[in-house]
Scaffold this motif. Sequence first.
Motif, PDB file in Angstrom:
ATOM      1  N   ARG A   1     -13.411 -16.360 -14.619  1.00 41.47           N
ATOM      2  CA  ARG A   1     -13.423 -15.971 -13.206  1.00 41.47           C
ATOM      3  C   ARG A   1     -13.654 -14.475 -12.997  1.00 41.47           C
ATOM      4  O   ARG A   1     -13.495 -13.978 -11.889  1.00 41.47           O
ATOM      5  CB  ARG A   1     -12.132 -16.413 -12.531  1.00 41.47           C
ATOM      6  N   SER A   2     -14.052 -13.779 -14.049  1.00 41.52           N
ATOM      7  CA  SER A   2     -14.285 -12.339 -13.919  1.00 41.52           C
ATOM      8  C   SER A   2     -15.445 -12.031 -12.982  1.00 41.52           C
ATOM      9  O   SER A   2     -15.553 -10.918 -12.470  1.00 41.52           O
ATOM     10  CB  SER A   2     -14.546 -11.713 -15.297  1.00 41.52           C
ATOM     11  N   ASN A   3     -16.319 -13.011 -12.768  1.00 43.65           N
ATOM     12  CA  ASN A   3     -17.459 -12.798 -11.872  1.00 43.65           C
ATOM     13  C   ASN A   3     -17.164 -13.233 -10.447  1.00 43.65           C
ATOM     14  O   ASN A   3     -18.082 -13.324  -9.622  1.00 43.65           O
ATOM     15  CB  ASN A   3     -18.690 -13.554 -12.384  1.00 43.65           C
ATOM     16  N   ILE A   4     -15.896 -13.538 -10.147  1.00 39.09           N
ATOM     17  CA  ILE A   4     -15.516 -13.993  -8.816  1.00 39.09           C
ATOM     18  C   ILE A   4     -14.667 -12.926  -8.141  1.00 39.09           C
ATOM     19  O   ILE A   4     -13.698 -12.431  -8.713  1.00 39.09           O
ATOM     20  CB  ILE A   4     -14.717 -15.312  -8.886  1.00 39.09           C
ATOM     21  N   GLY A   5     -15.038 -12.564  -6.918  1.00 37.91           N
ATOM     22  CA  GLY A   5     -14.215 -11.700  -6.088  1.00 37.91           C
ATOM     23  C   GLY A   5     -13.674 -12.505  -4.924  1.00 37.91           C
ATOM     24  O   GLY A   5     -14.337 -13.423  -4.442  1.00 37.91           O
ATOM     25  N   MET A   6     -12.462 -12.186  -4.474  1.00 42.56           N
ATOM     26  CA  MET A   6     -11.867 -12.962  -3.391  1.00 42.56           C
ATOM     27  C   MET A   6     -11.239 -12.046  -2.364  1.00 42.56           C
ATOM     28  O   MET A   6     -10.587 -11.052  -2.700  1.00 42.56           O
ATOM     29  CB  MET A   6     -10.821 -13.938  -3.930  1.00 42.56           C
ATOM     30  N   VAL A   7     -11.456 -12.413  -1.091  1.00 45.44           N
ATOM     31  CA  VAL A   7     -10.874 -11.699   0.040  1.00 45.44           C
ATOM     32  C   VAL A   7     -10.031 -12.698   0.825  1.00 45.44           C
ATOM     33  O   VAL A   7     -10.509 -13.779   1.174  1.00 45.44           O
ATOM     34  CB  VAL A   7     -11.970 -11.089   0.942  1.00 45.44           C
ATOM     35  N   PHE A   8      -8.789 -12.333   1.105  1.00 43.09           N
ATOM     36  CA  PHE A   8      -7.827 -13.251   1.695  1.00 43.09           C
ATOM     37  C   PHE A   8      -7.667 -13.004   3.196  1.00 43.09           C
ATOM     38  O   PHE A   8      -8.189 -12.039   3.747  1.00 43.09           O
ATOM     39  CB  PHE A   8      -6.470 -13.093   1.003  1.00 43.09           C
ATOM     40  N   GLN A   9      -6.907 -13.903   3.838  1.00 42.46           N
ATOM     41  CA  GLN A   9      -6.612 -13.723   5.258  1.00 42.46           C
ATOM     42  C   GLN A   9      -5.846 -12.428   5.479  1.00 42.46           C
ATOM     43  O   GLN A   9      -6.158 -11.652   6.377  1.00 42.46           O
ATOM     44  CB  GLN A   9      -5.791 -14.906   5.779  1.00 42.46           C
ATOM     45  N   GLN A  10      -4.807 -12.223   4.661  1.00 45.26           N
ATOM     46  CA  GLN A  10      -4.041 -10.982   4.730  1.00 45.26           C
ATOM     47  C   GLN A  10      -4.694  -9.952   3.813  1.00 45.26           C
ATOM     48  O   GLN A  10      -5.298 -10.294   2.812  1.00 45.26           O
ATOM     49  CB  GLN A  10      -2.594 -11.240   4.315  1.00 45.26           C
ATOM     50  N   PHE A  11      -4.549  -8.698   4.146  1.00 46.73           N
ATOM     51  CA  PHE A  11      -5.311  -7.660   3.461  1.00 46.73           C
ATOM     52  C   PHE A  11      -4.753  -7.356   2.074  1.00 46.73           C
ATOM     53  O   PHE A  11      -5.489  -6.976   1.172  1.00 46.73           O
ATOM     54  CB  PHE A  11      -5.324  -6.385   4.319  1.00 46.73           C
ATOM     55  N   ASN A  12      -3.426  -7.502   1.903  1.00 44.36           N
ATOM     56  CA  ASN A  12      -2.794  -7.323   0.596  1.00 44.36           C
ATOM     57  C   ASN A  12      -3.085  -5.950  -0.012  1.00 44.36           C
ATOM     58  O   ASN A  12      -3.308  -5.834  -1.220  1.00 44.36           O
ATOM     59  CB  ASN A  12      -3.234  -8.429  -0.375  1.00 44.36           C
ATOM     60  N   LEU A  13      -3.080  -4.922   0.813  1.00 44.60           N
ATOM     61  CA  LEU A  13      -3.265  -3.565   0.304  1.00 44.60           C
ATOM     62  C   LEU A  13      -1.912  -2.973  -0.078  1.00 44.60           C
ATOM     63  O   LEU A  13      -0.889  -3.291   0.520  1.00 44.60           O
ATOM     64  CB  LEU A  13      -3.925  -2.676   1.365  1.00 44.60           C
ATOM     65  N   TRP A  14      -1.921  -2.112  -1.081  1.00 47.16           N
ATOM     66  CA  TRP A  14      -0.701  -1.410  -1.459  1.00 47.16           C
ATOM     67  C   TRP A  14      -0.434  -0.314  -0.427  1.00 47.16           C
ATOM     68  O   TRP A  14      -1.247   0.602  -0.259  1.00 47.16           O
ATOM     69  CB  TRP A  14      -0.848  -0.808  -2.845  1.00 47.16           C
ATOM     70  N   PRO A  15       0.695  -0.388   0.265  1.00 49.16           N
ATOM     71  CA  PRO A  15       0.929   0.572   1.354  1.00 49.16           C
ATOM     72  C   PRO A  15       1.121   2.007   0.885  1.00 49.16           C
ATOM     73  O   PRO A  15       0.896   2.946   1.652  1.00 49.16           O
ATOM     74  CB  PRO A  15       2.213   0.041   2.023  1.00 49.16           C
ATOM     75  N   HIS A  16       1.526   2.195  -0.371  1.00 53.34           N
ATOM     76  CA  HIS A  16       1.784   3.547  -0.869  1.00 53.34           C
ATOM     77  C   HIS A  16       0.546   4.199  -1.456  1.00 53.34           C
ATOM     78  O   HIS A  16       0.616   5.336  -1.933  1.00 53.34           O
ATOM     79  CB  HIS A  16       2.885   3.507  -1.939  1.00 53.34           C
ATOM     80  N   MET A  17      -0.579   3.488  -1.431  1.00 50.26           N
ATOM     81  CA  MET A  17      -1.828   4.039  -1.968  1.00 50.26           C
ATOM     82  C   MET A  17      -2.834   4.256  -0.844  1.00 50.26           C
ATOM     83  O   MET A  17      -2.886   3.495   0.126  1.00 50.26           O
ATOM     84  CB  MET A  17      -2.450   3.091  -3.000  1.00 50.26           C
ATOM     85  N   THR A  18      -3.668   5.270  -1.000  1.00 48.10           N
ATOM     86  CA  THR A  18      -4.758   5.493  -0.057  1.00 48.10           C
ATOM     87  C   THR A  18      -5.801   4.385  -0.198  1.00 48.10           C
ATOM     88  O   THR A  18      -5.747   3.562  -1.123  1.00 48.10           O
ATOM     89  CB  THR A  18      -5.437   6.840  -0.320  1.00 48.10           C
ATOM     90  N   ALA A  19      -6.753   4.373   0.718  1.00 48.45           N
ATOM     91  CA  ALA A  19      -7.851   3.415   0.618  1.00 48.45           C
ATOM     92  C   ALA A  19      -8.566   3.573  -0.715  1.00 48.45           C
ATOM     93  O   ALA A  19      -8.890   2.588  -1.393  1.00 48.45           O
ATOM     94  CB  ALA A  19      -8.827   3.618   1.778  1.00 48.45           C
ATOM     95  N   LEU A  20      -8.813   4.829  -1.108  1.00 49.08           N
ATOM     96  CA  LEU A  20      -9.483   5.089  -2.379  1.00 49.08           C
ATOM     97  C   LEU A  20      -8.641   4.578  -3.543  1.00 49.08           C
ATOM     98  O   LEU A  20      -9.161   3.982  -4.497  1.00 49.08           O
ATOM     99  CB  LEU A  20      -9.750   6.579  -2.521  1.00 49.08           C
ATOM    100  N   GLY A  21      -7.343   4.789  -3.474  1.00 49.44           N
ATOM    101  CA  GLY A  21      -6.461   4.312  -4.537  1.00 49.44           C
ATOM    102  C   GLY A  21      -6.431   2.801  -4.629  1.00 49.44           C
ATOM    103  O   GLY A  21      -6.422   2.235  -5.734  1.00 49.44           O
ATOM    104  N   ASN A  22      -6.424   2.119  -3.476  1.00 52.09           N
ATOM    105  CA  ASN A  22      -6.424   0.661  -3.477  1.00 52.09           C
ATOM    106  C   ASN A  22      -7.680   0.102  -4.136  1.00 52.09           C
ATOM    107  O   ASN A  22      -7.617  -0.896  -4.854  1.00 52.09           O
ATOM    108  CB  ASN A  22      -6.314   0.142  -2.039  1.00 52.09           C
ATOM    109  N   VAL A  23      -8.813   0.742  -3.882  1.00 55.60           N
ATOM    110  CA  VAL A  23     -10.079   0.240  -4.432  1.00 55.60           C
ATOM    111  C   VAL A  23     -10.214   0.582  -5.914  1.00 55.60           C
ATOM    112  O   VAL A  23     -10.744  -0.203  -6.704  1.00 55.60           O
ATOM    113  CB  VAL A  23     -11.271   0.796  -3.631  1.00 55.60           C
ATOM    114  N   SER A  24      -9.709   1.722  -6.322  1.00 58.47           N
ATOM    115  CA  SER A  24      -9.918   2.179  -7.698  1.00 58.47           C
ATOM    116  C   SER A  24      -8.880   1.640  -8.680  1.00 58.47           C
ATOM    117  O   SER A  24      -9.106   1.679  -9.896  1.00 58.47           O
ATOM    118  CB  SER A  24      -9.927   3.706  -7.763  1.00 58.47           C
ATOM    119  N   GLU A  25      -7.755   1.121  -8.196  1.00 56.58           N
ATOM    120  CA  GLU A  25      -6.661   0.751  -9.080  1.00 56.58           C
ATOM    121  C   GLU A  25      -7.083  -0.272 -10.133  1.00 56.58           C
ATOM    122  O   GLU A  25      -6.792  -0.120 -11.332  1.00 56.58           O
ATOM    123  CB  GLU A  25      -5.475   0.224  -8.266  1.00 56.58           C
TER     124      GLU A  25
END
Length: 269
Positions: free
Chosen positions: A90-114
């Motif tokens: 499943r490494s070639n599968i990306g998924m986007v959920f109803q809820q955003f599930n972002l880490w609140p203590h990280m910036t947008a850049l941090g959430n994407v790069s983690e």
Amino acid sequence: MLTLNNVGKSFGPLRVLKGIDLTVSRSEVVCLIGPSGSGKSTLLRSMAFLEEYDEGDILVEGQLLGWQPDSLSSGKPRKRASQARVNQVRSNIGMVFQQFNLWPHMTALGNVSEALLRVRKLPAKDARERALAMLTKVGLGHKGDAYPSQLSGGQQQRVAIARALAMEPQIMLFDEPTSALDPELVGEVLQVMKALAKEGMTMVVVTHEMGFAAQVADSVVFLDHGEIVAQGTPREIFHNSEHPRLQQFLQNYLDRNAFWQDSKEDVPA
């Protein structure tokens, strides 16, 4: 890209998916529609093995997802593949959920790069550059230093899309990505998804946005009570189908929208 053969899923005595056959080709956009409780989200989650389907098989680019191949036809209980094998398929599968599930203590850049740092093991500089490129792709290159609490719901969902895209998936799965958004924010997320479709991204989308399905989908699949009841092009589904259950579903959708259109002038200022 994605093949489902006679896929079934039960929660205890309740069968929520029944004999699902579906093929998704490269660069195809497939929209799953249907009433609440019809099995759409369970089907989508099974495609990423977030739900362990217990009948049939799901192939991702020809590779069996989730189970050991020799356990499917033996008549014995299925044997789960190793987690390393599941992750590899499943490494070639990306998924986007109803809820955003972002880490609140990280910036947008941090959430994407983690995940780029922890899963892909990219150097910090490379991870940051790719994360910024993905944020720019979804129109948020200027929001890299913002925290989720400083972003609108639509912006948060676009960060979630950028996070999935950063892992360079070949297939994107969307589970009602606009259902948690205020109506005025829906369009900005759908525009990003339309752009991905134009670029040739293979997508499977669970949605209640019939206009999006009509405009963007190559194939529309209507589910009811865990079964595929109708499948075809948007024209075949929305204009030419004579299936009574599908017609009832679409009429209910039109009635709801007509109600709001007819009622908006009566809303007091």
